[in-house]
Design an enzyme around this catalytic site. Structure first.
Site, mmCIF file in Angstrom:
data_model
loop_
_atom_site.group_PDB
_atom_site.id
_atom_site.type_symbol
_atom_site.label_atom_id
_atom_site.label_comp_id
_atom_site.label_asym_id
_atom_site.label_seq_id
_atom_site.Cartn_x
_atom_site.Cartn_y
_atom_site.Cartn_z
ATOM 1 N N HIS A 194 -18.815 -4.613 -44.440
ATOM 2 C CA HIS A 194 -17.559 -5.160 -43.962
ATOM 3 C C HIS A 194 -16.403 -4.177 -44.019
ATOM 4 O O HIS A 194 -15.589 -4.097 -43.109
ATOM 5 C CB HIS A 194 -17.232 -6.373 -44.825
ATOM 6 C CG HIS A 194 -15.914 -6.998 -44.533
ATOM 7 N ND1 HIS A 194 -15.616 -7.542 -43.303
ATOM 8 C CD2 HIS A 194 -14.808 -7.170 -45.289
ATOM 9 C CE1 HIS A 194 -14.386 -8.027 -43.338
ATOM 10 N NE2 HIS A 194 -13.866 -7.800 -44.521
ATOM 11 N N ARG A 210 -15.696 -10.243 -54.126
ATOM 12 C CA ARG A 210 -16.727 -10.078 -53.098
ATOM 13 C C ARG A 210 -18.009 -9.436 -53.592
ATOM 14 O O ARG A 210 -19.098 -9.876 -53.253
ATOM 15 C CB ARG A 210 -16.158 -9.214 -51.975
ATOM 16 C CG ARG A 210 -15.058 -9.949 -51.286
ATOM 17 C CD ARG A 210 -14.456 -9.137 -50.198
ATOM 18 N NE ARG A 210 -13.525 -10.003 -49.483
ATOM 19 C CZ ARG A 210 -12.716 -9.614 -48.525
ATOM 20 N NH1 ARG A 210 -12.713 -8.354 -48.148
ATOM 21 N NH2 ARG A 210 -11.927 -10.463 -47.944
ATOM 22 N N SER A 269 -14.316 -16.083 -42.657
ATOM 23 C CA SER A 269 -13.291 -15.662 -43.610
ATOM 24 C C SER A 269 -13.528 -16.165 -45.027
ATOM 25 O O SER A 269 -13.959 -17.286 -45.261
ATOM 26 C CB SER A 269 -11.935 -16.170 -43.147
ATOM 27 O OG SER A 269 -10.997 -15.993 -44.183
ATOM 28 N N GLU A 281 -7.401 2.049 -43.662
ATOM 29 C CA GLU A 281 -8.758 2.052 -44.198
ATOM 30 C C GLU A 281 -9.354 3.464 -44.218
ATOM 31 O O GLU A 281 -10.287 3.740 -44.970
ATOM 32 C CB GLU A 281 -9.641 1.097 -43.359
ATOM 33 C CG GLU A 281 -10.959 0.761 -44.013
ATOM 34 C CD GLU A 281 -11.760 -0.296 -43.268
ATOM 35 O OE1 GLU A 281 -11.156 -1.099 -42.519
ATOM 36 O OE2 GLU A 281 -12.997 -0.311 -43.430
ATOM 37 N N GLY A 308 -4.977 6.650 -33.905
ATOM 38 C CA GLY A 308 -5.301 5.291 -34.319
ATOM 39 C C GLY A 308 -4.058 4.436 -34.292
ATOM 40 O O GLY A 308 -3.022 4.794 -34.854
ATOM 41 N N ALA A 330 -2.212 0.319 -39.551
ATOM 42 C CA ALA A 330 -1.606 1.466 -40.215
ATOM 43 C C ALA A 330 -0.977 2.410 -39.193
ATOM 44 O O ALA A 330 0.199 2.780 -39.302
ATOM 45 C CB ALA A 330 -2.652 2.207 -41.050
ATOM 46 N N LEU A 346 -4.996 -5.576 -45.175
ATOM 47 C CA LEU A 346 -3.867 -5.701 -44.251
ATOM 48 C C LEU A 346 -2.601 -5.241 -44.963
ATOM 49 O O LEU A 346 -1.760 -4.523 -44.408
ATOM 50 C CB LEU A 346 -3.726 -7.152 -43.781
ATOM 51 C CG LEU A 346 -4.950 -7.733 -43.057
ATOM 52 C CD1 LEU A 346 -4.684 -9.172 -42.643
ATOM 53 C CD2 LEU A 346 -5.290 -6.895 -41.835
ATOM 54 N N GLY A 369 -4.113 0.922 -35.029
ATOM 55 C CA GLY A 369 -4.331 -0.367 -35.682
ATOM 56 C C GLY A 369 -3.094 -0.662 -36.520
ATOM 57 O O GLY A 369 -1.999 -0.160 -36.237
HETATM 58 C C1 LIG Z 1 -13.915 -9.373 -39.465
HETATM 59 C C2 LIG Z 1 -12.922 -8.770 -40.417
HETATM 60 C C3 LIG Z 1 -12.001 -9.569 -41.083
HETATM 61 C C4 LIG Z 1 -11.070 -9.021 -41.950
HETATM 62 N N1 LIG Z 1 -10.206 -9.846 -42.584
HETATM 63 C C5 LIG Z 1 -9.282 -9.322 -43.414
HETATM 64 C C6 LIG Z 1 -8.335 -10.162 -44.054
HETATM 65 O O1 LIG Z 1 -8.329 -11.382 -43.882
HETATM 66 N N2 LIG Z 1 -7.424 -9.595 -44.860
HETATM 67 C C7 LIG Z 1 -7.387 -8.248 -45.072
HETATM 68 O O2 LIG Z 1 -6.518 -7.794 -45.794
HETATM 69 N N3 LIG Z 1 -8.274 -7.434 -44.464
HETATM 70 C C8 LIG Z 1 -9.215 -7.922 -43.648
HETATM 71 N N4 LIG Z 1 -10.123 -7.085 -43.039
HETATM 72 C C9 LIG Z 1 -10.000 -5.637 -43.193
HETATM 73 C C10 LIG Z 1 -8.896 -5.096 -42.310
HETATM 74 O O3 LIG Z 1 -8.865 -5.787 -41.094
HETATM 75 C C11 LIG Z 1 -9.045 -3.625 -41.974
HETATM 76 O O4 LIG Z 1 -9.354 -2.911 -43.114
HETATM 77 C C12 LIG Z 1 -7.760 -3.061 -41.420
HETATM 78 O O5 LIG Z 1 -7.301 -3.845 -40.356
HETATM 79 C C13 LIG Z 1 -7.903 -1.641 -40.980
HETATM 80 O O6 LIG Z 1 -6.721 -1.228 -40.330
HETATM 81 P P1 LIG Z 1 -6.517 0.275 -39.911
HETATM 82 O O7 LIG Z 1 -5.177 0.342 -39.269
HETATM 83 O O8 LIG Z 1 -6.757 1.160 -41.058
HETATM 84 O O9 LIG Z 1 -7.658 0.610 -38.869
HETATM 85 P P2 LIG Z 1 -8.180 -0.100 -37.530
HETATM 86 O O10 LIG Z 1 -7.512 -1.361 -37.234
HETATM 87 O O11 LIG Z 1 -9.653 -0.065 -37.620
HETATM 88 O O12 LIG Z 1 -7.692 0.871 -36.401
HETATM 89 C C14 LIG Z 1 -8.291 2.099 -36.162
HETATM 90 C C15 LIG Z 1 -7.605 2.706 -34.975
HETATM 91 O O13 LIG Z 1 -8.041 4.041 -34.850
HETATM 92 C C16 LIG Z 1 -8.456 4.292 -33.534
HETATM 93 N N5 LIG Z 1 -9.452 5.365 -33.636
HETATM 94 C C17 LIG Z 1 -10.479 5.483 -34.505
HETATM 95 N N6 LIG Z 1 -11.134 6.637 -34.306
HETATM 96 C C18 LIG Z 1 -10.499 7.256 -33.305
HETATM 97 C C19 LIG Z 1 -10.702 8.487 -32.642
HETATM 98 N N7 LIG Z 1 -11.687 9.330 -32.980
HETATM 99 N N8 LIG Z 1 -9.849 8.796 -31.635
HETATM 100 C C20 LIG Z 1 -8.837 7.958 -31.263
HETATM 101 N N9 LIG Z 1 -8.608 6.799 -31.872
HETATM 102 C C21 LIG Z 1 -9.423 6.452 -32.873
HETATM 103 C C22 LIG Z 1 -8.913 2.979 -32.990
HETATM 104 O O14 LIG Z 1 -8.831 2.986 -31.601
HETATM 105 C C23 LIG Z 1 -7.900 2.044 -33.641
HETATM 106 O O15 LIG Z 1 -6.725 2.040 -32.867
HETATM 107 C C24 LIG Z 1 -11.066 -7.631 -42.174
HETATM 108 C C25 LIG Z 1 -11.979 -6.830 -41.516
HETATM 109 C C26 LIG Z 1 -12.932 -7.392 -40.670
HETATM 110 C C27 LIG Z 1 -13.964 -6.513 -40.068
#
Ligand SMILES: Cc1cc2nc3c(=O)[nH]c(=O)nc-3n(C[C@H](O)[C@H](O)[C@H](O)COP(=O)(O)OP(=O)(O)OC[C@H]3O[C@@H](n4cnc5c(N)ncnc54)[C@H](O)[C@@H]3O)c2cc1C
Ligand code: FES
Lengths: 250, 638
Positions: free
Chosen positions: B401, B330, B284, B425, B40, B44, B441, B42
């Site tokens: 969400h 929320r 938002s 997440e 992943g 994190a 974030l 994203g």
């Molecule tokens: C529309 C929307 C708006 C938001 N707005 C806000 C905001 O304003 N403020 C805030 O704080 N939060 C907000 N959030 C929440 C926040 O964006 C997310 O919780 C956060 O970005 C998650 O980040 P992450 O790095 O954990 O995972 P993600 O960004 O979901 O990344 C997951 C990664 O894992 C990879 N992955 C997953 N499964 C696999 C697998 N089996 N094999 C290989 N790769 C895999 C994906 O390719 C991706 O690269 C929002 C969420 C949404 C949906």
């Protein structure tokens, strides 16, 4: 609405592709362009056929994954809109729509409407960053930046890296993409130390990957779903010139 | 199951600093010898991969997207919190800590949340150093806005594209390392399983989405940063590909799954318009700074919003929660919208919508100011609905969400499987029963830039060097064979329904019985229905195309198969947590005015589930939560 789709089908990069015709009934105005493809694909699967492959993920116009050429224009004719945000109310009942992948020789077709855009990754790897490691950065407010510059930098940073610019350009140039990143950093104090190095490295990589040069056709700006302005190209050209003149080549 | 949270000794404010000092280090020359896999990229994962590579570790990163820049984090709109107190409005690390604990309805760990609040300030500094173009005021300093659940302005933002800019920041750090050769990046590869050797996580199995190749990857430690499981509801604000597979596979291999029933329903999304719908779009929460939420006072009032006079409107959030008003958290705002609609006062063609009205703000501030603040959101709204929010109120409704639940981790963000770390997440750690806006974030980047890059090396230093293993190890071969077997089983069913059909069926059950309001009878019903859908799936799904080429149907089928098993764990958790708290609202437990009634005596713990076999009820374990610095209080936003 009833829509006739003429869709590019190509099994894999080595095989020849061709246009295949599909008729989709019951298209609703509130559907997005991709939701129309969802319906068609569900039907194809039930008919035992391979559905049409296309890239998509966020469906909010921000991830830059979706990449269809619609009636000859990347993301279609609707200005400042990605394919996923294009809605069927922009079309008429009975329309015939041609759908092809993004076209650029640096973006080989993987399958159907899916292309390989790793060339953009290589350009970013060449210089699309500020070289700062994670650690004790100084307090953020110790670096005031005028609102005008911050806003302009944001205009450039809005680029989603979809590849529409390079696919709309008659020269196949990726200048808008490169200038968006170069322009963002050129407007910010953080970007200054590497300013010359960055522009030289990114353009060099762009050329190496087979993208063409810019002859000011401005098709890129028209196709850009985020309205990134060609002014960033002009700015980058100045930076490039200055950097070429005053930097010793390695 | 060992659920020792390993919280460091000492006063709350000193724990993280003490821990940083006490953790073991690895000599720079030896770091290269350690391989760390990050699944992943994203916020994190991207931040963790880049930072660990900067330190000198040998990193391999994986994503199913074609570029790390396309991770779901890109879609976050509103902003990121930090306790900078730049506006001098009374904010502090302690207040951010307290707001987060309270917002989470007293179901998060004190020590983790305090660390998060501490680190929040470093995140903003780091992002600015990378060139993230945050919004600024005319003096050139950073601007802030307010978000739900807070009475201070502590949210930093970049127009309505904060997630994009933060992710591009992390991505730029990552591409720099890829260019330097310290990170090997694997795109379009989906993790299909983790591999344990002698109880330690020593690698993963992936499936190449372009060639179908099933491959093994060996490492000394693995980080999962694979995002949330909000798509278990089918319709959600998550990106289309978001799925639970990585976390669920780890769970099947023995990792504890914590609080799966804590799922957040966001109050401001564009309402459902028809059956074709593939996703719901978030508007938002920042809009609630200036928008006022209302429904008609009278049931079935079908007049145009402009024709409904002021005295016949019910600004229900302002009425019920005068001190937080439209910025109530929320869970509270979502339930209030549902109540109004269930009461027959909803708007939109379906009756499932409420107004978010900017008329007053436009009158007060002028259209230009509103355009500057929310221009791109208004544009997106208009594009989707064909309505102009400058002249007519937006219509919104709650949608799935975010998921607070996730793999259980200790203070070091390590799961109960040694070597398997979880960030973003995908873990359960900081938000308790409800996450405040702009805190995901913050948590993702805290985990990625600051926590994991300290704790993973500590794990390596304490436990390494490790016995050498190769891809030929029988455990890898076995796991590979299982993945191939699953693929060929799916390909051979050739049934009558598409994977999406089953996903939608599952989503209906989850939304109906395990959505915004839950009760015993409904949850028991869901536990009957889910296995039926799962059984039908394995009898009647069809996957066309072939497995050696890009095959989107197969990808979807693999993900849906895991959702169909995981959903049951979620419902079990919702059933066993016989209280209301935060996002988890059990209709049996409410105060006469409809507020959630917590039961701290029996449920001030983390519910952690251990896999026992598909279709078998998993075992529930508890990690008791100790509150030494805050006192339990009824969460009141009145
Ligand atoms: C529309 C929307 C708006 C938001 N707005 C806000 C905001 O304003 N403020 C805030 O704080 N939060 C907000 N959030 C929440 C926040 O964006 C997310 O919780 C956060 O970005 C998650 O980040 P992450 O790095 O954990 O995972 P993600 O960004 O979901 O990344 C997951 C990664 O894992 C990879 N992955 C997953 N499964 C696999 C697998 N089996 N094999 C290989 N790769 C895999 C994906 O390719 C991706 O690269 C929002 C969420 C949404 C949906
Ligand atoms: S699917 Fe993300 S921009 Fe279109």
């Amino acid at each position: 609405m009833k829509i006739t789709l003429m869709v590019w089908r190509q099994k894999c990069c080595k095989e020849q592709g061709k246009i295949e015709k599909f008729v989709v009934d019951n298209v609703e105005e509130d559907m997005s362009f991709l939701e129309m493809f969802d319906i068609l694909n569900e039907r194809l699967i039930l008919e035992g056929k391979d559905p049409i492959a296309f890239d998509h993920d966020c469906r909010e116009g921000i991830c830059g994954a979706c990449s269809m050429t619609i009636n000859g224009v990347p993301h279609g004719h609707e200005h400042g809109t990605t394919t996923c945000q294009l809605h069927m109310r922009k079309f008429k009942d009975g329309d015939t729509i041609y759908v092809e992948p993004f076209r650029n020789k640096a973006f080989p077709v993987i399958k159907d409407l899916v292309v390989d855009r790793t060339a953009y990754e290589r350009i970013m790897q060449a210089g699309g960053f500020v070289s700062v490691a994670t650690g004790n950065a100084k307090d953020a407010n110790n670096l005031p930046i005028s609102k005008e510059n911050a806003d302009l930098a944001m205009d450039a940073a809005a680029c989603i890296g979809c590849g529409a610019c390079a696919s709309s350009c008659p020269n196949g140039s990726a200048m808008l993409f490169v200038s968006a990143k170069v322009g963002q950093f050129a407007l910010l104090p953080q970007g200054q130390p590497e300013r010359k190095r960055r522009v030289l490295a990114m353009i060099k990589q762009m050329e190496k990957d087979g993208f063409g040069g810019c002859t000011n056709m401005y098709e890129c700006e028209a196709a850009c779903p985020k309205n990134v302005s060609v002014r960033f190209i002009a700015k980058m050209n100045r930076d490039y010139l200055r950097a070429s003149l005053f930097t010793k080549s390695k | 199951m060992n659920l020792d949270a390993k919280i460091p000794e000492g006063p709350l404010a000193d724990k993280w600093d003490n821990h940083l000092f006490n953790m073991k280090l690895i000599n720079p020359a030896n770091r290269r010898k350690y391989k760390i896999i990050v699944v992943g990229t994203g916020l994190a994962g991207g931040a963790a991969a880049a930072t660990l590579a900067e330190q000198g570790y040998n990193v391999e990163a994986f994503t199913y997207n074609d570029s790390p820049r396309r991770a779901h984090s890109i879609a976050a709109q509103g902003g990121i919190n930090a306790a900078k107190n730049y506006p001098n409005d009374g904010d502090s690390i302690r207040r951010l800590f307290y707001d987060t604990i309270k917002g989470g309805d007293f179901r998060a760990r004190e020590a983790n949340v305090y660390r998060l609040a501490q680190v929040s300030n470093n995140i903003i500094d780091q992002c600015v150093a990378q060139g993230v173009p945050f919004a600024r005021d005319y003096g050139g300093l950073l601007a802030n806005r307010s978000f739900g659940g807070a009475q201070v302005s502590r949210t930093f933002y970049a127009r309505g594209q904060t997630g994009q800019q933060l992710l591009l920041g992390a991505y730029s750090a990552l591409v720099r390392q890829i260019g330097l050769g310290t990170v090997t990046m694997h795109t379009r590869k989906e993790m299909a399983d983790i591999v344990l050797i002698d109880g330690q996580c020593r690698g993963i199995i992936t499936r190449d989405l372009l060639t179908g190749e099933v491959e093994s990857h060996v490492a000394d430690a693995v980080i999962l940063a694979t995002g949330g499981y909000g798509n278990v509801f089918f319709l959600s604000t998550n990106a289309q590909a978001c799925n639970v597979t990585a976390a669920y596979r780890a769970y099947k291999k023995g990792a504890g799954f914590a609080n799966p029933c804590f799922t957040q329903i966001h109050p401001t999304c564009i309402p459902v318009s028809g059956d074709h719908q593939s996703k719901l779009t978030l508007m938002s929460e920042s809009l609630r700074n200036d928008g006022r939420i209302w429904v008609p006072k009278n049931k079935g009032d079908k007049r145009k919003p402009a024709d409904i006079p002021e005295e016949e409107r019910d600004y229900y959030l302002e009425r019920k929660y005068p001190s937080f008003g439209n910025l109530s958290p929320r869970d509270i705002s979502s339930r209030a919208a549902k109540e109004a609609c269930d009461d027959g006062r909803g708007v939109a063609s379906t009756g499932y919508g409420v107004y978010l009205d900017f008329a007053d703000a436009i009158k007060r501030l002028g259209r230009d100011k509103i355009e500057e603040r929310y221009g791109n959101l208004f544009e997106m709204y208009e594009r989707i609905t064909d309505d102009d929010p400058y002249t007519t109120p937006m219509m919104i409704y709650p949608a799935s969400h975010y998921t607070m639940g996730g793999l259980w981790v200790d203070y070091n963000l390590m799961s109960n499987i040694p070597g398997l770390h979880v960030g973003g997440e995908a873990n359960f750690s900081d938000h308790g029963a409800n996450r405040l806006g702009a805190s995901a974030l913050m948590q993702g980047l805290s985990d990625g830039y600051f926590v994991l890059p300290s704790t993973v090396p500590h794990y390596l230093a304490t436990n390494g060097p490790f016995e050498k293993v190769t891809k030929d190890h029988p455990e890898f071969k076995k796991a590979e064979a299982e993945v191939r077997d699953k693929v060929s089983r799916l390909m051979s069913i050739k049934g009558k329904h598409t994977p999406t059909y089953f996903h939608r069926e599952l989503g209906k059950i989850m939304w109906e019985y395990c959505g915004m309001a839950r009760n015993e009878a409904g949850l028991k019903k869901a536990l009957e229905l889910i296995p039926q859908v799962r059984e039908e799936f394995w009898k009647d799904v069809t996957v066309t195309g072939d497995a050696q080429n890009l095959n989107t149907v197969l990808e979807k089928a693999m993900r849906v198969a895991d959702f169909l098993e995981f959903a049951e764990v979620l419902v079990h958790d919702a059933l066993e947590r016989d209280e209301s708290c935060g996002s988890h609202f059990r209709t049996e437990h409410q105060y006469p005015d409809g507020e959630a009634m917590r039961n701290d005596k029996d449920f001030a713990h983390v519910g952690v589930w251990e896999f026992q076999g598909v279709g078998k009820k998993p075992l529930r374990h508890k990690e008791e939560l100790q509150y030494e610095n805050v006192k339990f209080a009824v969460r009141s936003y009145k």
